[in-house]
Design a protein around this motif. Sequence first.
Motif, mmCIF file in Angstrom:
data_model
loop_
_atom_site.group_PDB
_atom_site.id
_atom_site.type_symbol
_atom_site.label_atom_id
_atom_site.label_comp_id
_atom_site.label_asym_id
_atom_site.label_seq_id
_atom_site.Cartn_x
_atom_site.Cartn_y
_atom_site.Cartn_z
ATOM 1 N N LEU A 5 -59.238 -13.206 -73.733
ATOM 2 C CA LEU A 5 -59.371 -12.449 -72.974
ATOM 3 C C LEU A 5 -58.407 -12.131 -71.760
ATOM 4 O O LEU A 5 -57.941 -11.256 -71.063
ATOM 5 C CB LEU A 5 -60.212 -13.492 -71.427
ATOM 6 N N LEU A 6 -57.110 -13.447 -71.544
ATOM 7 C CA LEU A 6 -55.696 -13.422 -71.120
ATOM 8 C C LEU A 6 -55.438 -11.830 -71.874
ATOM 9 O O LEU A 6 -54.384 -11.016 -71.220
ATOM 10 C CB LEU A 6 -54.967 -14.126 -70.392
ATOM 11 N N THR A 7 -55.004 -12.248 -72.718
ATOM 12 C CA THR A 7 -54.531 -10.740 -73.763
ATOM 13 C C THR A 7 -55.134 -9.030 -73.604
ATOM 14 O O THR A 7 -54.534 -8.786 -73.388
ATOM 15 C CB THR A 7 -54.820 -11.249 -75.046
ATOM 16 N N LEU A 8 -56.568 -9.882 -73.326
ATOM 17 C CA LEU A 8 -57.706 -8.202 -73.274
ATOM 18 C C LEU A 8 -57.418 -7.505 -71.964
ATOM 19 O O LEU A 8 -56.867 -6.554 -71.409
ATOM 20 C CB LEU A 8 -58.697 -8.637 -73.402
ATOM 21 N N CYS A 9 -57.228 -8.493 -70.833
ATOM 22 C CA CYS A 9 -56.527 -8.366 -69.583
ATOM 23 C C CYS A 9 -54.609 -7.618 -69.213
ATOM 24 O O CYS A 9 -55.443 -6.706 -68.592
ATOM 25 C CB CYS A 9 -57.118 -9.201 -68.472
ATOM 26 N N ILE A 10 -54.494 -8.050 -69.684
ATOM 27 C CA ILE A 10 -52.573 -7.569 -69.587
ATOM 28 C C ILE A 10 -52.771 -6.402 -70.473
ATOM 29 O O ILE A 10 -52.224 -5.574 -69.600
ATOM 30 C CB ILE A 10 -51.964 -8.611 -70.846
ATOM 31 N N THR A 11 -53.574 -6.148 -71.480
ATOM 32 C CA THR A 11 -53.437 -5.162 -72.688
ATOM 33 C C THR A 11 -54.158 -3.824 -71.739
ATOM 34 O O THR A 11 -53.310 -2.942 -71.457
ATOM 35 C CB THR A 11 -54.376 -5.107 -73.451
ATOM 36 N N ALA A 12 -55.151 -4.431 -70.799
ATOM 37 C CA ALA A 12 -55.463 -3.303 -69.840
ATOM 38 C C ALA A 12 -55.087 -2.857 -68.893
ATOM 39 O O ALA A 12 -54.331 -1.336 -68.478
ATOM 40 C CB ALA A 12 -56.960 -3.845 -70.011
ATOM 41 N N ALA A 13 -54.199 -4.206 -68.290
ATOM 42 C CA ALA A 13 -53.909 -3.478 -66.825
ATOM 43 C C ALA A 13 -52.645 -2.716 -67.766
ATOM 44 O O ALA A 13 -52.267 -1.692 -66.249
ATOM 45 C CB ALA A 13 -53.207 -4.640 -66.413
ATOM 46 N N VAL A 14 -51.768 -3.102 -68.421
ATOM 47 C CA VAL A 14 -50.665 -1.881 -68.809
ATOM 48 C C VAL A 14 -50.715 -0.411 -68.714
ATOM 49 O O VAL A 14 -49.815 -0.375 -68.863
ATOM 50 C CB VAL A 14 -49.580 -2.868 -69.768
ATOM 51 N N THR A 15 -52.012 -0.724 -69.694
ATOM 52 C CA THR A 15 -52.003 0.515 -69.931
ATOM 53 C C THR A 15 -52.704 1.174 -68.936
ATOM 54 O O THR A 15 -52.667 2.901 -68.757
ATOM 55 C CB THR A 15 -53.282 0.125 -70.864
ATOM 56 N N TYR A 16 -53.366 0.698 -67.870
ATOM 57 C CA TYR A 16 -53.819 1.776 -66.883
ATOM 58 C C TYR A 16 -52.860 1.866 -66.199
ATOM 59 O O TYR A 16 -52.551 3.152 -65.574
ATOM 60 C CB TYR A 16 -54.440 0.853 -66.116
ATOM 61 N N LEU A 17 -52.053 0.763 -65.731
ATOM 62 C CA LEU A 17 -50.631 1.744 -64.944
ATOM 63 C C LEU A 17 -49.525 2.574 -65.400
ATOM 64 O O LEU A 17 -48.721 3.196 -64.631
ATOM 65 C CB LEU A 17 -49.525 -0.463 -64.071
ATOM 66 N N LEU A 18 -49.395 2.430 -66.337
ATOM 67 C CA LEU A 18 -48.373 3.296 -67.360
ATOM 68 C C LEU A 18 -49.092 4.321 -67.202
ATOM 69 O O LEU A 18 -48.738 5.918 -67.469
ATOM 70 C CB LEU A 18 -48.089 2.499 -68.294
ATOM 71 N N THR A 19 -50.457 4.716 -67.459
ATOM 72 C CA THR A 19 -51.334 6.561 -67.376
ATOM 73 C C THR A 19 -51.416 7.052 -66.889
ATOM 74 O O THR A 19 -50.673 8.624 -66.575
ATOM 75 C CB THR A 19 -52.907 5.935 -68.236
ATOM 76 N N GLY A 20 -50.470 6.672 -65.270
ATOM 77 C CA GLY A 20 -50.779 7.641 -64.206
ATOM 78 C C GLY A 20 -48.826 8.296 -64.835
ATOM 79 O O GLY A 20 -48.751 9.657 -64.290
ATOM 80 N N PRO A 21 -48.104 7.671 -64.971
ATOM 81 C CA PRO A 21 -46.460 7.951 -65.015
ATOM 82 C C PRO A 21 -46.508 8.993 -66.740
ATOM 83 O O PRO A 21 -45.727 10.008 -66.010
ATOM 84 C CB PRO A 21 -45.435 7.162 -64.830
ATOM 85 N N VAL A 22 -46.998 8.487 -66.966
ATOM 86 C CA VAL A 22 -46.963 9.178 -68.780
ATOM 87 C C VAL A 22 -47.924 10.683 -67.691
ATOM 88 O O VAL A 22 -47.069 12.196 -68.899
ATOM 89 C CB VAL A 22 -48.191 8.539 -69.784
ATOM 90 N N ARG A 23 -49.233 10.556 -67.442
ATOM 91 C CA ARG A 23 -49.531 11.838 -67.406
ATOM 92 C C ARG A 23 -48.676 12.561 -66.327
ATOM 93 O O ARG A 23 -48.202 14.179 -66.594
ATOM 94 C CB ARG A 23 -50.543 11.364 -66.294
ATOM 95 N N LYS A 24 -48.002 12.265 -65.316
ATOM 96 C CA LYS A 24 -46.875 13.255 -64.695
ATOM 97 C C LYS A 24 -45.668 13.747 -66.152
ATOM 98 O O LYS A 24 -44.987 14.644 -65.699
ATOM 99 C CB LYS A 24 -46.053 12.343 -63.397
ATOM 100 N N PHE A 25 -45.508 12.770 -66.666
ATOM 101 C CA PHE A 25 -44.160 13.036 -67.788
ATOM 102 C C PHE A 25 -44.748 13.802 -68.401
ATOM 103 O O PHE A 25 -44.125 14.811 -69.167
ATOM 104 C CB PHE A 25 -44.109 11.602 -68.520
ATOM 105 N N ALA A 26 -46.123 13.902 -68.877
ATOM 106 C CA ALA A 26 -46.848 14.745 -70.112
ATOM 107 C C ALA A 26 -47.036 16.637 -69.774
ATOM 108 O O ALA A 26 -46.885 17.360 -70.222
ATOM 109 C CB ALA A 26 -48.419 14.327 -70.046
ATOM 110 N N ILE A 27 -47.364 16.809 -68.006
ATOM 111 C CA ILE A 27 -46.852 17.844 -67.156
ATOM 112 C C ILE A 27 -45.319 18.525 -67.039
ATOM 113 O O ILE A 27 -45.737 19.663 -67.392
ATOM 114 C CB ILE A 27 -47.398 17.405 -66.071
ATOM 115 N N VAL A 28 -44.681 17.460 -67.195
ATOM 116 C CA VAL A 28 -43.240 18.179 -67.181
ATOM 117 C C VAL A 28 -42.715 18.630 -68.413
ATOM 118 O O VAL A 28 -42.466 19.564 -68.749
ATOM 119 C CB VAL A 28 -42.311 16.586 -66.191
ATOM 120 N N ALA A 29 -43.355 17.442 -69.566
ATOM 121 C CA ALA A 29 -42.958 17.821 -70.788
ATOM 122 C C ALA A 29 -43.249 19.295 -71.155
ATOM 123 O O ALA A 29 -42.834 19.012 -72.714
ATOM 124 C CB ALA A 29 -42.599 16.792 -71.655
ATOM 125 N N GLY A 30 -44.306 19.654 -70.723
ATOM 126 C CA GLY A 30 -45.471 20.763 -71.117
ATOM 127 C C GLY A 30 -46.298 20.403 -72.418
ATOM 128 O O GLY A 30 -46.751 20.983 -73.480
#
Length: 439
Positions: A5-30
């Motif tokens: 469960l700890l591994t699951l939560c860490i994976t979910a948290a990292v994925t969730y927190l990084l998706t926002g910056p990745v979205r902005k990067f994808a917009i800039v990268a076209g």
Amino acid sequence: MREYLLTLCITAAVTYLLTGPVRKFAIVAGAMPEIRARDVHREPTPRLGGIAMFFGLCAGLLVADHLPNLNDVFERSNEPRALLSGAALIWLIGVLDDKFEIDALIKLGGQMIAAGVMVLQGLTILWIPVPGFGMVLLDQGQGTLLTVALVVITINAVNFVDGLDGLAAGMVCIAATAFFLYAYRIWYGYGIEAAAPATLFAAILMGMCLGFLPHNLHPARIFMGDSGSMLIGLVLAAGAISATGQIDGDALSLNFGGTRDATHAMLPVFIPLLMPLTIIAIPFADLVLAIVRRTWNGKSPFAADRGHLHHRLLEIGHSHSRAVLIMYFWSALIGFGTVAYSVHSASMWILLLIVALSAVGLVLLMLPRFRPHIPRWAESFVPPRYRRRKTAAAEATGETHEAEEEAGDRPPVESGVNGATAVGTRSRIEDRHKAESSS
């Protein structure tokens, strides 16, 4: 269980927190292609969501390597390293495709190479069960071909079903949850250490999907793209390979009373080796139908169209969200039904329950305009489209009237590519254009 469960939560948290910056990067990268004929969204949406999912996978493996009990998985087996190697390769191919739209045959070759990389590091099918006979040992060539075939089929099945907001991530999360329950039972209930890697892979896959879903639910702010769909397909296939083709039949026979009994008891989960039906039944059915349909029409099996199952649900009148929920329902019914059958294969009530739920699913398919009546006390727990709405007159009198239109019939609320977050409100494009013209 706590470490999983700890591994699951860490994976979910990292994925969730990084998706926002990745979205902005994808917009800039076209990495935001134009609307295609087969697409159901109305505004260009950034892709590359698989970047956040890949780093979530890396974080989950890193955390598991430092936990006391899960560290044994890395010491006794090379499968986690094999998974990471294959995932890195398939993820890189997906990122290039999200940005540059590479050829389908090149992607197919990359998928086969990624599967071969995992085979070279030990993640391969060593034997398969034959009902009434027992375990059949495979030579190196047979095991390699079967492993590559399973990986390629699973990756493309998940990729094919990735056509609606939140559909692929939700369906794979449901399949991973069902597979986690089964693998954990084999590992913890019967003491089969060989099932520990599959249990870990399923837990990490659940975290990847759960962390990405809040950003991907309709209307999606970002798509996972091929970098995400091929990645989760490979992780799902790796779990199936590890749980089925690596577990020793002799160890199982000690718990089930004999090799034949062990094979019979394990049969429901071994089916993915031959036909990914119990784990990815809906995506696989969509894959087969798409290949037959395109070949029959004289097109390439890789040519995109609007004939997928989720497109058909939209055509008969289901809203976007309801079509996704129906697909979720059937995936959960098949996945959890198979797990229940593998536990109590002799129980008649399990079969009757599956038949009853299948009938409910068929009724839902035939009632695209049906909207359940939600009591007032439960309105805070359901999406806004199922809540009663108050008119101006009703607000004055304190009375409540239900909305007349279904959520799918309302004008869509489109999101701009700038400024939207995973939990914030979305701006209406029309209102923004009006404000600009008036100024």
